[in-house]
Scaffold this active site. Sequence first.
Site, mmCIF file in Angstrom:
data_model
loop_
_atom_site.group_PDB
_atom_site.id
_atom_site.type_symbol
_atom_site.label_atom_id
_atom_site.label_comp_id
_atom_site.label_asym_id
_atom_site.label_seq_id
_atom_site.Cartn_x
_atom_site.Cartn_y
_atom_site.Cartn_z
ATOM 1 N N ASP A 322 -7.431 81.387 -22.217
ATOM 2 C CA ASP A 322 -7.241 80.634 -20.987
ATOM 3 C C ASP A 322 -6.073 79.676 -21.174
ATOM 4 O O ASP A 322 -5.870 79.156 -22.273
ATOM 5 C CB ASP A 322 -8.521 79.860 -20.656
ATOM 6 C CG ASP A 322 -8.418 79.125 -19.335
ATOM 7 O OD1 ASP A 322 -8.060 79.759 -18.336
ATOM 8 O OD2 ASP A 322 -8.695 77.908 -19.302
ATOM 9 N N ASP A 605 -12.523 77.306 -21.994
ATOM 10 C CA ASP A 605 -13.410 76.147 -21.912
ATOM 11 C C ASP A 605 -14.158 76.060 -20.587
ATOM 12 O O ASP A 605 -15.113 75.314 -20.462
ATOM 13 C CB ASP A 605 -12.625 74.852 -22.127
ATOM 14 C CG ASP A 605 -11.521 74.657 -21.089
ATOM 15 O OD1 ASP A 605 -11.288 75.584 -20.276
ATOM 16 O OD2 ASP A 605 -10.886 73.590 -21.073
ATOM 17 N N ASP A 609 -14.716 81.306 -17.871
ATOM 18 C CA ASP A 609 -14.464 82.079 -19.081
ATOM 19 C C ASP A 609 -15.721 82.751 -19.636
ATOM 20 O O ASP A 609 -15.621 83.665 -20.458
ATOM 21 C CB ASP A 609 -13.897 81.168 -20.172
ATOM 22 C CG ASP A 609 -12.556 80.575 -19.785
ATOM 23 O OD1 ASP A 609 -11.749 81.302 -19.192
ATOM 24 O OD2 ASP A 609 -12.334 79.389 -20.057
#
Length: 866
Positions: A322, A605, A609
């Site tokens: 990410d 985080d 995700d």
Amino acid sequence: MYYSIDSKQVLKDLKTTEKGLTTTEVEERVKEYGRNVLQEKNKTTILDIIIDQFTSPLVWILIGAVIVSFLLNEVTDALLILGIIILNTILGFYQEYRAEKTIEALKKITGLQAKVYRNGVEQKISSEELVPGDVILLETGDKVPADARIIEQTNLQSLESALTGESTPVEKQEKPVSKSALIGDQHSMVFSGTNIVSGRAKAVVCATGMSTEIGKVAALISESEGETPLQIKMDDLSKKIGLIVIGVTLIVTAAGVLRGDELFEIFLVGVALAVAAIPEGLPAVITVGLAIGINRMAGKNALIRKLSGAETLGSCTVICSDKTGTLTHNQMTVKKLFVNNKIIDVPGSGYDPSISFKTKSKEELLLLEIGALNNHSRLLREQNEWTVAGDPTEGALLVAARKAGLSEEKLLKEKPITSEIEFTSERKLMTTIHEDVVYCKGASEELLAKCAFKQEDGVTKKLTDVDKKAILKTTIDLASNGLRVLAFAFKEGDVKEPEKNLIFVGLQAMIDPPRKEVKQAIQECAQAGIKVVMITGDHLATAKAIAKELGITGDAITGNEIEELKNFDEIVEKIGVYARVNPAHKMKIVKALQAKGHVVAMTGDGINDAPALKQAEIGIAMGITGTDVSKEASTMILADDNFLSIKTAVEEGRRVYDNIRKYLAYLFSGNITEVLVIFISILLNLPLPLVAVQLLWINLVTDGLPALALSFEPKEDNIMKKPPRKKNESIFKDMNHYIISYPLILTAGIILMFASTYAQDLMKAQTMAFTTIVLAELFQAISAKNLDKPVINSKLFSNKWLILAVLGSFILQLGIIYTPFNKLFELTPLSIIDWIPITIIALGCFLYLEVTKWFLHHKVKPNKNQ
């Protein structure tokens, strides 16, 4: 699709009003919809962890050996094997239990409150009590307690990075949006778990608990379960060992019967051989090796939740990361100023204002002053960390001003805000009045329409159409590099018409910058054959700019393009950047990579995700900013949220796997030798060179201590210059000289020595055969420090535990030969002359391994990365 329906119709559909629900209505809806909580996955209990230690087929084989040994009254053998099983259980339980407890400590336990209308009165309640139809109130700083449709709002902006990955606040509106809008574009909705950074709103709850977008993501997690590469290899190895044990036992028993041995006696020999064939220490050694890897990683800010995960990370070929907060700081930062027709770089990144820079003109100071005063955010320092209360974009303007020595607090005392025209998405401007001075910021096109003049090199000049086109071109150029651009203007004196005849000063361009250490970490991953892929909910231009700066290569596409591409699975390996994606897209990306044979690590985080974290072989969640959902889905948690720690963990994962190979080579070469010695002696009609208790001593003590010590072997210098191993690659790859030729040579030496001595003294011949295997194994432990190169090329004394284990095992061997314990092991003391053939055979086998490695190393062309 409440986001695409008029808000008044939404109230009707949910059978509620702007005054909210009554107590009776709430009670009925609680029965219908349940409480506003995510369904917790069943917690791992102590019993679950204990049972998990007995799921390996290798442990089942050992338990079977215990039962058979007891039935045949081989109590000593049975107790020794049982001891290994208990030790393995304790070690595995301790590590997994401690990991689970650490995870619990990492979770943030907060009781979220919600402001709601009940019975027409505003009140505060636990967010768990919310039901669809409740009307809630939101304002700056609130965490949204449930998915809700906006009824009315004033300058509302929410930060949805935890859900969509977008690091800039999203402007919200009451008007419905298109039915085809993705989550990131559903501006008439607010979502559970996101944060309000400015403005206020009234909204009606549409979904709670598992029906929210967070809940849907949490539900996706249960789809993804699977074994790690190491688990697959060990399970397969255990099954093969089981078949070999059964086969060898039957063959030996049959051979003994055919040569006239008593059935019961020969069966005891078969059992002894089965004990030799099973590497009793293997489960404990693997557990300890993985546990050591876990402890090392924990010391480097990587918490592994499962033992096998320590190895799997070292085998990954793709890291799907990410962007926001992982590759970047999740802190907007002004990087460029445009003033006096020049582009000026602003140093530093993040909210830390300590990196100063000198302004070269009054216009630069004025530009930064406007940004600091036309502002409602605050820059705070908490526990030596700089944070922003309010809009991250306005926070970036405060930081830029402080870097130039301008304090917003001091400026506000000198020029307090006396009036204001608020920012709206329609106007795209914000104007503040400071007694007789007007400051304005906003989108370039809208602000330039209000300007008649420009401030340049200390002179106020007329702003021409040519000037405006040039400024707009600069804006477009900056934006194409992923920067968010704001324009700034002022005027003095006339404040009655504050947004008329403004004086243009300049532009400030900002971005959520990449972490300094990430670029180097990505380069090292590339050198190790690991591809880093960026997956983000942010805009494509921003994602491409960050990727370029970090050195992430490959094509860039959006989530919508993933859905439109019919050949996505075929081109997935060519793509390095994904933008504007949702959780379903992430899952599709990871599955497509796995279908190509990749071992995928996913870092992140946010709540968005979690599905990909669970689907990937290694899911890596962030310990500081990570949501509970993502941590629960992960295999590994980064305590410092630093991408650099992933590279370090990859190194450690590779070291763990290398060391597993080293002690497998060590254990199996010895066990194969023991089987061959007994099997060939039966075929040659010789007495048994080894008895059962001696076999157990070799397997549990002589082999066990050095094998455990090999777990502490430091990483090799070129560990991050090797390509990742293939997914189905044999754990015994390139180990033929250890597990085939070495056992054959050692067996030949022992059989020849035993055949020439047993007629004079059987016990002495058995003692010599037994000691030869022990000494050869201790030499072999030194050789196993490096399976590819001669140990003379390695740091021979780099592992003090291995040196101590070899010396300790040798001293113990002398102890059972030259003390009264020799009766227990059916041994007799040896003379110095007896040690000569023992040493020649053992040292000769060691030299064979070293010379073979030297030839293989020089024959194979070095990897281009080595």
